[in-house]
Design a protein around this motif. Structure first.
Motif, PDB file in Angstrom:
ATOM      1  N   ALA A 162      47.075  74.732  46.115  1.00 43.24           N
ATOM      2  CA  ALA A 162      47.076  73.474  45.374  1.00 43.24           C
ATOM      3  C   ALA A 162      48.432  73.246  44.708  1.00 43.24           C
ATOM      4  O   ALA A 162      48.944  72.113  44.674  1.00 43.24           O
ATOM      5  N   GLN A 163      49.038  74.315  44.187  1.00 42.08           N
ATOM      6  CA  GLN A 163      50.369  74.196  43.592  1.00 42.08           C
ATOM      7  C   GLN A 163      51.396  73.775  44.646  1.00 42.08           C
ATOM      8  O   GLN A 163      52.256  72.927  44.386  1.00 42.08           O
ATOM      9  N   ARG A 220      39.082  76.631  38.545  1.00 39.33           N
ATOM     10  CA  ARG A 220      39.951  77.719  39.002  1.00 39.33           C
ATOM     11  C   ARG A 220      41.420  77.452  38.670  1.00 39.33           C
ATOM     12  O   ARG A 220      42.173  78.373  38.330  1.00 39.33           O
ATOM     13  N   PHE A 221      41.823  76.190  38.738  1.00 40.29           N
ATOM     14  CA  PHE A 221      43.218  75.837  38.438  1.00 40.29           C
ATOM     15  C   PHE A 221      43.521  76.095  36.966  1.00 40.29           C
ATOM     16  O   PHE A 221      44.537  76.719  36.624  1.00 40.29           O
ATOM     17  N   VAL A 279      44.439  78.178  44.339  1.00 44.42           N
ATOM     18  CA  VAL A 279      45.298  77.535  43.345  1.00 44.42           C
ATOM     19  C   VAL A 279      46.750  77.524  43.813  1.00 44.42           C
ATOM     20  O   VAL A 279      47.466  76.538  43.621  1.00 44.42           O
ATOM     21  N   ASP A 339      45.131  83.732  42.719  1.00 46.56           N
ATOM     22  CA  ASP A 339      44.121  82.817  43.264  1.00 46.56           C
ATOM     23  C   ASP A 339      44.752  82.017  44.399  1.00 46.56           C
ATOM     24  O   ASP A 339      45.556  81.116  44.173  1.00 46.56           O
ATOM     25  N   ALA A 384      43.717  79.810  36.218  1.00 45.92           N
ATOM     26  CA  ALA A 384      44.876  80.494  36.807  1.00 45.92           C
ATOM     27  C   ALA A 384      46.186  80.156  36.110  1.00 45.92           C
ATOM     28  O   ALA A 384      47.019  81.043  35.867  1.00 45.92           O
ATOM     29  N   TYR A 406      49.455  69.687  34.833  1.00 50.93           N
ATOM     30  CA  TYR A 406      50.426  70.373  35.687  1.00 50.93           C
ATOM     31  C   TYR A 406      51.289  69.362  36.424  1.00 50.93           C
ATOM     32  O   TYR A 406      52.519  69.497  36.490  1.00 50.93           O
ATOM     33  N   LEU A 427      37.677  73.252  41.817  1.00 50.93           N
ATOM     34  CA  LEU A 427      39.143  73.248  41.820  1.00 50.93           C
ATOM     35  C   LEU A 427      39.693  73.185  40.392  1.00 50.93           C
ATOM     36  O   LEU A 427      40.604  73.948  40.046  1.00 50.93           O
ATOM     37  N   GLN A 428      39.132  72.296  39.583  1.00 46.80           N
ATOM     38  CA  GLN A 428      39.614  72.170  38.208  1.00 46.80           C
ATOM     39  C   GLN A 428      39.429  73.467  37.436  1.00 46.80           C
ATOM     40  O   GLN A 428      40.322  73.916  36.696  1.00 46.80           O
ATOM     41  N   ILE A 488      44.952  70.087  36.350  1.00 51.90           N
ATOM     42  CA  ILE A 488      45.781  69.604  37.451  1.00 51.90           C
ATOM     43  C   ILE A 488      46.647  68.426  36.999  1.00 51.90           C
ATOM     44  O   ILE A 488      47.837  68.342  37.345  1.00 51.90           O
TER      45      ILE A 488
END
Length: 314
Positions: free
Chosen positions: A207-208, A238-239, A204, A201, A242, A250, A235-236, A247
């Protein structure tokens, strides 16, 4: 003299360090038993899959750790039959590290608690959702089944078996003779944060990367979503899909992972490290650190710091 017959299953990809180490260590245990006039001797037999003898009754059957997943992720009905026969005759089944997968796949961990290597916990849970996994534990003893956690946890398994079938005193003397710490530990003392990066993704991954670069700053999900022109909900979702973390989860693990590295490799004060990884409240940092690793930052430093001679442990 009571003879404790131990069968070590030397299956394909089994760690030979563990196979031979268990054999040699139990020979040392026998010497200690003789010195203390304890009428117990461990009789160890190593058997490959072609030589599983159900007529030779073992009191303990050991599945050692392995070096890859070529074997433990596959079915092996003859091995399960052997383990079942031994257990029905009264044997204790014992595994270290990924050996728990073999026990679980054969149904020997149904309705039982167990442990395996912390890195394999997610895979274990997804494969055996009904088994009660405690990935923090080094040893879980359910009476007729014992599981041990990490790759070197065959040593903990060794002490547990020796303690059960001789006495705790013999196990303690054995650990001292081998210069191995047999005191209380948990796998979470050693756990590392290894985030997924191969999920495919692209959003993601970006975002990482953003979190990697900005973890020490105040960060909100709203700000990250706005940065990448997507909704917070998208976003939440898909994160989490994945990487199996929200988030915020993480971010917390990323900060704590960085804190561990700073505690291990530098002489910086704990308060300074707290600020450096994004925690402005030192008490909150200590609390979340203890919850995640089972040790305070200071205890973690005393155990793992590369600069143990440094007097800065504050």
């Amino acid at each position: 003299m009571k003879s404790i017959k131990v069968a070590i299953v030397n299956y394909p990809t089994a760690s030979q360090t563990a196979v031979h180490g268990l054999t040699e260590a139990m020979a040392i245990a026998n010497t200690i038993c003789a010195q203390l006039e304890v009428a117990v001797r461990f009789e160890v037999n190593t058997c490959g899959l072609d030589y599983l003898d159900t007529q030779e009754q073992a009191m303990v059957v050991v599945l050692p750790p392995c070096i890859n997943d070529d074997f433990y992720m596959k079915e092996n009905l003859p091995l399960y039959q052997y383990l079942s026969t031994m257990q029905q005759k009264g044997a204790v089944l014992a595994s270290a590290c990924a050996g728990a997968f073999i026990l679980a796949r054969g149904g020997f961990l149904d309705d039982k608690f167990c442990t395996t290597h912390w890195r394999l916990a997610d895979s274990f849970r997804s494969t055996f959702p009904s088994v009660k996994l405690n990935e923090n534990a080094i040893i879980v003893n359910e009476g007729n089944v014992i599981t041990a956690g990490g790759l070197m946890a065959w040593l903990d398994l060794l002490f547990e078996v020796v303690s059960m079938f001789s006495s705790p005193t013999i196990a303690q003397r054995l650990s001292k003779e081998m210069v191995v710490d047999s005191g209380f530990r948990e796998q979470r003392f050693y756990r590392q944060f290894v985030p997924k990066r191969d999920h495919g993704d692209e959003l993601v991954v970006k975002a990482q990367d953003y979190l990697d670069a900005n973890y020490a700053k105040p960060i909100s999900v709203q700000a990250i979503a706005a940065h990448f022109f997507v909704s917070q909900r998208t976003l939440q979702r898909r994160f989490l899909t994945a990487v199996d973390f929200t988030i915020i989860q993480y971010l917390q693990r990323l900060r704590l992972h960085t804190a561990c590295q700073l505690i291990e490799l530098t002489g910086k004060a704990i308060t300074e490290i707290s600020y450096e990884v994004g925690y402005q409240d030192i008490s909150a940092f200590r609390k979340v650190f203890l919850r995640e690793f089972g040790l305070t930052p200071t205890e973690f430093r005393k155990r793992f710091s590369a600069n143990r001679t440094n007097s800065e442990f504050s």
